[in-house]
Design a protein around this motif. Structure first.
Motif, PDB file in Angstrom:
ATOM      1  N   VAL A 220     -25.788  31.088  39.850  1.00 16.77           N
ATOM      2  CA  VAL A 220     -25.855  32.210  40.790  1.00 16.77           C
ATOM      3  C   VAL A 220     -27.280  32.351  41.340  1.00 16.77           C
ATOM      4  N   ARG A 221     -27.361  32.577  42.641  1.00 18.89           N
ATOM      5  CA  ARG A 221     -28.648  32.763  43.333  1.00 18.89           C
ATOM      6  C   ARG A 221     -28.739  34.182  43.875  1.00 18.89           C
ATOM      7  N   ALA A 222     -29.932  34.598  44.214  1.00 22.64           N
ATOM      8  CA  ALA A 222     -30.142  35.927  44.799  1.00 22.64           C
ATOM      9  C   ALA A 222     -29.270  36.066  46.038  1.00 22.64           C
ATOM     10  N   GLY A 223     -28.606  37.210  46.177  1.00 20.70           N
ATOM     11  CA  GLY A 223     -27.754  37.481  47.326  1.00 20.70           C
ATOM     12  C   GLY A 223     -26.314  37.056  47.136  1.00 20.70           C
ATOM     13  N   ASP A 224     -26.031  36.293  46.072  1.00 23.36           N
ATOM     14  CA  ASP A 224     -24.654  35.872  45.802  1.00 23.36           C
ATOM     15  C   ASP A 224     -23.823  37.045  45.300  1.00 23.36           C
ATOM     16  N   SER A 225     -22.522  36.939  45.480  1.00 27.60           N
ATOM     17  CA  SER A 225     -21.541  37.833  44.855  1.00 27.60           C
ATOM     18  C   SER A 225     -20.326  36.957  44.577  1.00 27.60           C
ATOM     19  N   LEU A 226     -19.452  37.409  43.702  1.00 29.89           N
ATOM     20  CA  LEU A 226     -18.247  36.609  43.446  1.00 29.89           C
ATOM     21  C   LEU A 226     -17.457  36.419  44.728  1.00 29.89           C
ATOM     22  N   PHE A 227     -17.404  37.461  45.547  1.00 25.02           N
ATOM     23  CA  PHE A 227     -16.680  37.366  46.810  1.00 25.02           C
ATOM     24  C   PHE A 227     -17.279  36.268  47.697  1.00 25.02           C
ATOM     25  N   LEU A 228     -18.605  36.280  47.869  1.00 27.99           N
ATOM     26  CA  LEU A 228     -19.251  35.301  48.752  1.00 27.99           C
ATOM     27  C   LEU A 228     -19.154  33.883  48.200  1.00 27.99           C
ATOM     28  N   ILE A 229     -19.345  33.735  46.882  1.00 31.15           N
ATOM     29  CA  ILE A 229     -19.221  32.404  46.279  1.00 31.15           C
ATOM     30  C   ILE A 229     -17.789  31.911  46.446  1.00 31.15           C
ATOM     31  N   GLY A 230     -16.821  32.776  46.147  1.00 29.75           N
ATOM     32  CA  GLY A 230     -15.422  32.397  46.291  1.00 29.75           C
ATOM     33  C   GLY A 230     -15.083  32.018  47.721  1.00 29.75           C
ATOM     34  N   ARG A 231     -15.540  32.818  48.664  1.00 29.30           N
ATOM     35  CA  ARG A 231     -15.250  32.522  50.074  1.00 29.30           C
ATOM     36  C   ARG A 231     -15.846  31.178  50.477  1.00 29.30           C
ATOM     37  N   ARG A 232     -17.042  30.885  49.981  1.00 30.91           N
ATOM     38  CA  ARG A 232     -17.702  29.616  50.314  1.00 30.91           C
ATOM     39  C   ARG A 232     -16.868  28.417  49.851  1.00 30.91           C
ATOM     40  N   TYR A 233     -16.165  28.584  48.719  1.00 27.20           N
ATOM     41  CA  TYR A 233     -15.417  27.467  48.150  1.00 27.20           C
ATOM     42  C   TYR A 233     -13.903  27.656  48.212  1.00 27.20           C
ATOM     43  N   GLY A 234     -13.423  28.615  49.010  1.00 25.26           N
ATOM     44  CA  GLY A 234     -11.992  28.789  49.224  1.00 25.26           C
ATOM     45  C   GLY A 234     -11.259  29.474  48.090  1.00 25.26           C
ATOM     46  N   CYS A 235     -11.941  30.320  47.325  1.00 25.66           N
ATOM     47  CA  CYS A 235     -11.329  31.022  46.189  1.00 25.66           C
ATOM     48  C   CYS A 235     -11.340  32.529  46.423  1.00 25.66           C
ATOM     49  N   SER A 236     -10.339  33.197  45.882  1.00 23.19           N
ATOM     50  CA  SER A 236     -10.317  34.665  45.918  1.00 23.19           C
ATOM     51  C   SER A 236     -11.124  35.201  44.735  1.00 23.19           C
ATOM     52  N   VAL A 237     -11.465  36.473  44.801  1.00 24.33           N
ATOM     53  CA  VAL A 237     -12.170  37.103  43.681  1.00 24.33           C
ATOM     54  C   VAL A 237     -11.291  37.036  42.430  1.00 24.33           C
ATOM     55  N   SER A 238      -9.990  37.216  42.582  1.00 22.21           N
ATOM     56  CA  SER A 238      -9.071  37.129  41.433  1.00 22.21           C
ATOM     57  C   SER A 238      -9.132  35.750  40.784  1.00 22.21           C
ATOM     58  N   GLN A 239      -9.170  34.701  41.590  1.00 19.98           N
ATOM     59  CA  GLN A 239      -9.269  33.342  41.050  1.00 19.98           C
ATOM     60  C   GLN A 239     -10.609  33.134  40.359  1.00 19.98           C
ATOM     61  N   MET A 240     -11.672  33.676  40.940  1.00 17.74           N
ATOM     62  CA  MET A 240     -13.004  33.560  40.326  1.00 17.74           C
ATOM     63  C   MET A 240     -13.034  34.291  38.987  1.00 17.74           C
ATOM     64  N   MET A 241     -12.433  35.478  38.935  1.00 18.95           N
ATOM     65  CA  MET A 241     -12.402  36.245  37.678  1.00 18.95           C
ATOM     66  C   MET A 241     -11.575  35.513  36.624  1.00 18.95           C
ATOM     67  N   ALA A 242     -10.448  34.936  37.009  1.00 21.62           N
ATOM     68  CA  ALA A 242      -9.600  34.218  36.055  1.00 21.62           C
ATOM     69  C   ALA A 242     -10.329  33.014  35.461  1.00 21.62           C
ATOM     70  N   ALA A 243     -11.181  32.373  36.246  1.00 24.93           N
ATOM     71  CA  ALA A 243     -11.924  31.203  35.772  1.00 24.93           C
ATOM     72  C   ALA A 243     -13.149  31.593  34.949  1.00 24.93           C
ATOM     73  N   ASN A 244     -13.518  32.879  34.967  1.00 28.06           N
ATOM     74  CA  ASN A 244     -14.729  33.347  34.296  1.00 28.06           C
ATOM     75  C   ASN A 244     -14.437  34.568  33.434  1.00 28.06           C
ATOM     76  N   PRO A 245     -13.743  34.375  32.297  1.00 25.29           N
ATOM     77  CA  PRO A 245     -13.387  35.525  31.456  1.00 25.29           C
ATOM     78  C   PRO A 245     -14.602  36.244  30.867  1.00 25.29           C
ATOM     79  N   GLN A 246     -15.768  35.623  30.919  1.00 24.41           N
ATOM     80  CA  GLN A 246     -16.986  36.273  30.415  1.00 24.41           C
ATOM     81  C   GLN A 246     -17.482  37.357  31.375  1.00 24.41           C
ATOM     82  N   ILE A 247     -16.981  37.383  32.597  1.00 24.15           N
ATOM     83  CA  ILE A 247     -17.369  38.406  33.582  1.00 24.15           C
ATOM     84  C   ILE A 247     -16.346  39.532  33.497  1.00 24.15           C
TER      85      ILE A 247
END
Length: 109
Positions: A33-60
């Motif tokens: 993660v870099r400054a200015g990132d959010s799960l939404f922005l990272i997901g959008r960059r790689y074609g993922c929804s926030v729900s998909q990002m959360m499912a892949a990262n149970p530590q969050i």
């Protein structure tokens, strides 16, 4: 220690707090993660929804709280193309062909 109000943008970790480690397995790739990132922005960059990002990262535990330098999993996601509107009675499709200025034109003389 209280967590600062979540804005969704990555924050520096609080002093003395280590971000949670990434999941042991990742179906896609690990991302730092870099400054200015959010799960939404990272997901959008790689074609993922926030729900998909959360499912892949149970530590969050809160999708609005990630830290600069934290390593997360970006899963393999398939970005679906936007759906075309269904044809309606009376609709007319118009196709306009315009020469592309980047393509050399054939001499027809």
């Amino acid at each position: 220690m209280s967590i600062p109000e979540a804005t969704g943008a990555a924050l520096p970790p609080p002093v003395g707090v280590q971000p949670p480690p990434p999941p042991l397995t990742c179906s896609g790739f690990y991302y730092t993660v870099r400054a200015g990132d959010s799960l939404f922005l990272i997901g959008r960059r790689y074609g993922c929804s926030v729900s998909q990002m959360m499912a892949a990262n149970p530590q969050i535990h809160d999708p609005n709280v990630i830290y600069v330098g934290q390593v997360i999993c970006v899963p393999r996601c398939v970005a679906l193309p936007p759906a075309e509107p269904a044809p309606q009675p009376g609709m007319v499709e118009i196709i306009i062909r315009v020469p592309c200025p980047c393509m050399p034109q054939r001499d027809t003389t």
